[in-house]
Design a protein around this motif. Structure first.
Motif, mmCIF file in Angstrom:
data_model
loop_
_atom_site.group_PDB
_atom_site.id
_atom_site.type_symbol
_atom_site.label_atom_id
_atom_site.label_comp_id
_atom_site.label_asym_id
_atom_site.label_seq_id
_atom_site.Cartn_x
_atom_site.Cartn_y
_atom_site.Cartn_z
ATOM 1 N N LEU A 158 29.062 23.505 6.099
ATOM 2 C CA LEU A 158 29.031 24.777 6.818
ATOM 3 C C LEU A 158 27.815 25.603 6.399
ATOM 4 O O LEU A 158 27.109 26.169 7.249
ATOM 5 C CB LEU A 158 30.319 25.570 6.555
ATOM 6 N N TYR A 159 27.561 25.676 5.098
ATOM 7 C CA TYR A 159 26.390 26.395 4.589
ATOM 8 C C TYR A 159 25.114 25.852 5.234
ATOM 9 O O TYR A 159 24.252 26.606 5.706
ATOM 10 C CB TYR A 159 26.352 26.254 3.065
ATOM 11 N N GLN A 160 25.013 24.533 5.306
ATOM 12 C CA GLN A 160 23.848 23.883 5.904
ATOM 13 C C GLN A 160 23.654 24.324 7.350
ATOM 14 O O GLN A 160 22.551 24.683 7.770
ATOM 15 C CB GLN A 160 24.043 22.367 5.846
ATOM 16 N N GLU A 161 24.732 24.320 8.118
ATOM 17 C CA GLU A 161 24.625 24.605 9.551
ATOM 18 C C GLU A 161 24.422 26.090 9.836
ATOM 19 O O GLU A 161 24.011 26.463 10.938
ATOM 20 C CB GLU A 161 25.860 24.093 10.278
ATOM 21 N N ILE A 162 24.697 26.949 8.859
ATOM 22 C CA ILE A 162 24.455 28.389 9.025
ATOM 23 C C ILE A 162 22.984 28.725 8.788
ATOM 24 O O ILE A 162 22.396 29.529 9.514
ATOM 25 C CB ILE A 162 25.358 29.194 8.067
ATOM 26 N N ILE A 163 22.377 28.078 7.787
ATOM 27 C CA ILE A 163 20.996 28.461 7.445
ATOM 28 C C ILE A 163 19.948 27.610 8.165
ATOM 29 O O ILE A 163 18.778 27.979 8.181
ATOM 30 C CB ILE A 163 20.756 28.431 5.917
ATOM 31 N N LEU A 164 20.357 26.489 8.769
ATOM 32 C CA LEU A 164 19.405 25.636 9.490
ATOM 33 C C LEU A 164 19.714 25.618 10.985
ATOM 34 O O LEU A 164 20.889 25.552 11.374
ATOM 35 C CB LEU A 164 19.471 24.195 8.969
ATOM 36 N N PRO A 165 18.685 25.605 11.833
ATOM 37 C CA PRO A 165 18.907 25.399 13.271
ATOM 38 C C PRO A 165 19.107 23.904 13.537
ATOM 39 O O PRO A 165 18.314 23.248 14.216
ATOM 40 C CB PRO A 165 17.608 25.931 13.896
ATOM 41 N N ASN A 166 20.181 23.364 13.011
ATOM 42 C CA ASN A 166 20.328 21.915 12.899
ATOM 43 C C ASN A 166 21.099 21.320 14.080
ATOM 44 O O ASN A 166 22.079 21.876 14.551
ATOM 45 C CB ASN A 166 21.059 21.578 11.584
ATOM 46 N N LEU A 167 20.658 20.142 14.499
ATOM 47 C CA LEU A 167 21.299 19.439 15.610
ATOM 48 C C LEU A 167 22.133 18.254 15.157
ATOM 49 O O LEU A 167 23.136 17.915 15.801
ATOM 50 C CB LEU A 167 20.239 18.922 16.589
#
Length: 530
Positions: A330-339
């Motif tokens: 979740l932390y990753q997907e909040i700080i990155l515009p990740n696909l």
């Protein structure tokens, strides 16, 4: 040279859950957003663009520039960092522990899968930018998992005490380690390159995070890889509302536990959630946060907080709150515009537990892609497989089954006594017909005799197989030797060997070769002859 293709599903090295995911079984549809196809990325881009808070791009770019300020980087990496500030830029991410000297080979395959997918996406969707991210697992604390690597059948271990986040761990003591490792490397040009790479990474940087960044950058900078250490107060500011939610409502536990109970009846659960999926960290401390009797405690310490106190601590020191395996995605997907997240089978298995949690906190769930898997074989090994009339499928077979199969294949006569069993069955059919015309006790005697004689034939068949194995032992040993070379410790090569073993042979050609061969969306086990 064998040319057959091995799918992940038939390789024998992936769990039932991952096989069913790759087969897109309908019962798993609630566990993911979009399946990884080139076409599905269009939907993912639209969803992420509408859901992502673009204000988080500013601290992301600032943090990356700060982390790269003491390291020489390529123009492509520098450009990718700048592109992250634009709203039409998205990331493809893989994560990996800070294994000493990269650890097992699949470190390379994760990153190469990530780089190659960004290239494919740029070709398909040229109006967007796609940046490959390596997320360093700097906040992990299980040092025993990362303090070694295997080289030519030997384990090289770094003996050191560690209690806190491994990224902050001092690299002191690795000079002595390098001396021992250097003796095994030899004195070739490629060996000297590896020694210098280790020295520059680990002896010229004070902590494991900086050393690992230098190593990964040295290997992949020319391909635009961006390496992120998310153990950072500036980045964690965006995570504060979700940490509060976790502390107050334990949403992750409730949603993930419900998913496990509903959807994982037929599968092995990869990770089980805790009531609070956060750690409290300092340089030499990483312990769970526990809620009991209206107070928050840091496990194995005297630290305790009221609700107001822990919220104040969070606002003042967000860097002290570390997500565990459940909260980290979740932390990753909040700080990155990740696909898309690219990981091994075990990683994808735990991500599949998290979709309902993401839905509950209203964050877009990424596409999940199983990383490329690779078997590297030398020309000599491929030629040997040809001479032994072995396919790659044969070599992926469990050893006992392989020996049995090859014994049957190369035996001068059939070892299978099925025809004899069929004859016996026909003979007893006549006796059963006789039994129907006389006393029932005779029928029992016929049945007992049939079982006895059938078992006798089966025992003879087993003894015949054993006898042929002894007779053909020289040929079979060559088969076993080849399989053991390719599958050390009866495991996948990529989970055992360090990249340096193959760099010794191929040198700087190794990574370009892998980049050329690996196709992340094809989802087949790659056999590459080097």
């Amino acid at each position: 040279m064998p040319t057959d293709c091995i799918s992940y599903q038939t390789s024998g090295y992936f769990s039932k859950l991952i096989q069913d995911y790759l087969d897109q079984k309908s019962e798993l549809k609630p566990l993911y957003n979009h399946f990884p196809t080139l076409e599905n990325f269009e939907k993912q881009i639209a969803e992420k663009a509408s859901n992502f808070d673009n204000r988080n791009r500013i601290p992301l770019v600032e943090t990356l520039k700060k982390q790269y300020q003491n390291i020489e980087i390529s123009d492509s990496t520098k450009q990718n960092i700048e592109l992250l500030s634009l709203e039409n830029t998205f990331t493809i991410t893989t994560g990996h522990q800070l294994n000493l000297f990269s650890g097992p080979l699949y470190f390379l395959y994760k990153i190469i899968s990530t780089i190659n997918l960004t290239k494919e996406l740029k070709s398909k969707y040229p109006s967007y930018n796609f940046v490959p991210i390596y997320w360093m697992a700097t906040e992990d604390h299980d040092f025993e998992e990362i303090n070694y690597f295997n080289f030519k059948g030997k384990k090289f271990r770094w003996n050191k005490e560690s209690n806190g986040p491994v990224g902050r761990l001092s690299t002191e003591g690795l000079a002595e380690f390098l001396e021992i490792y250097s003796q095994e490397l030899g004195s070739s040009t490629n060996a000297n390159t590896l020694k210098k790479l280790f020295e520059d990474a680990y002896l010229k940087h004070d902590n494991l995070a900086d050393a690992t960044r230098f190593l990964a950058n040295s290997l992949f900078a020319n391909y635009g890889l961006v390496i992120l250490d998310a153990d950072d107060a500036g980045l964690k500011r965006a995570f504060i509302p979700y940490v509060k939610e976790e502390l107050e409502n334990q949403t992750s536990y409730k949603t993930v536990q419900e998913t496990i109970e509903k959807q994982f009846k037929d599968y092995t659960v990869q990770v089980n959630p805790r009531e609070i999926n956060l750690f409290y960290i300092e340089d030499n401390l990483r312990e769970r946060i526990i809620f009991e009797e209206e107070k928050y405690f840091v496990n194995h310490t005297k630290l305790s907080f009221s609700k107001e106190q822990i919220f104040a601590e969070l606002e003042n020191h967000p860097e002290k709150f570390s997500p565990n395996v459940i909260m980290r995605p979740l932390y990753q997907e909040i700080i990155l515009p990740n696909l898309c997240y690219i990981g091994g089978g075990g990683e994808i298995a735990y991500w599949l537990e998290l979709k309902s949690f993401f839905d509950a906190v209203k964050i877009t769930f990424p596409i999940l892609l199983v990383r490329n898997s690779v078997l590297l074989a030398t020309e000599k090994q491929a030629k040997k497989a040809d001479q032994l009339n072995l396919s790659w499928k044969d070599l992926f077979t469990k050893q006992e089954n392989l020996i049995n199969t090859i014994t049957h294949k190369i035996s001068a006569f059939p070892i299978d006594l099925t025809p004899q069993k069929e004859i016996l069955k026909t003979q007893f059919q006549y006796l059963y017909e006789l039994a129907d015309q006389t006393d029932k006790s005779f029928s029992g005697a016929v049945k007992a005799q049939e079982v006895k004689q059938t078992k006798g034939l089966e025992n003879l068949e087993k003894r015949l197989l054993k006898a042929q194995k002894r007779k053909l032992s020289d040929q079979l040993q060559r088969v076993v030797d080849l399989q053991c070379e390719l599958f050390p410790n009866n495991s996948l090569q990529e989970r055992q060997n360090n990249f340096s073993e193959f760099y010794l042979e191929k040198g700087e050609q190794l990574i370009p070769l892998l980049l050329q061969k690996l196709k992340p969306l094809e989802m087949n086990f790659n056999i590459i002859t080097i």
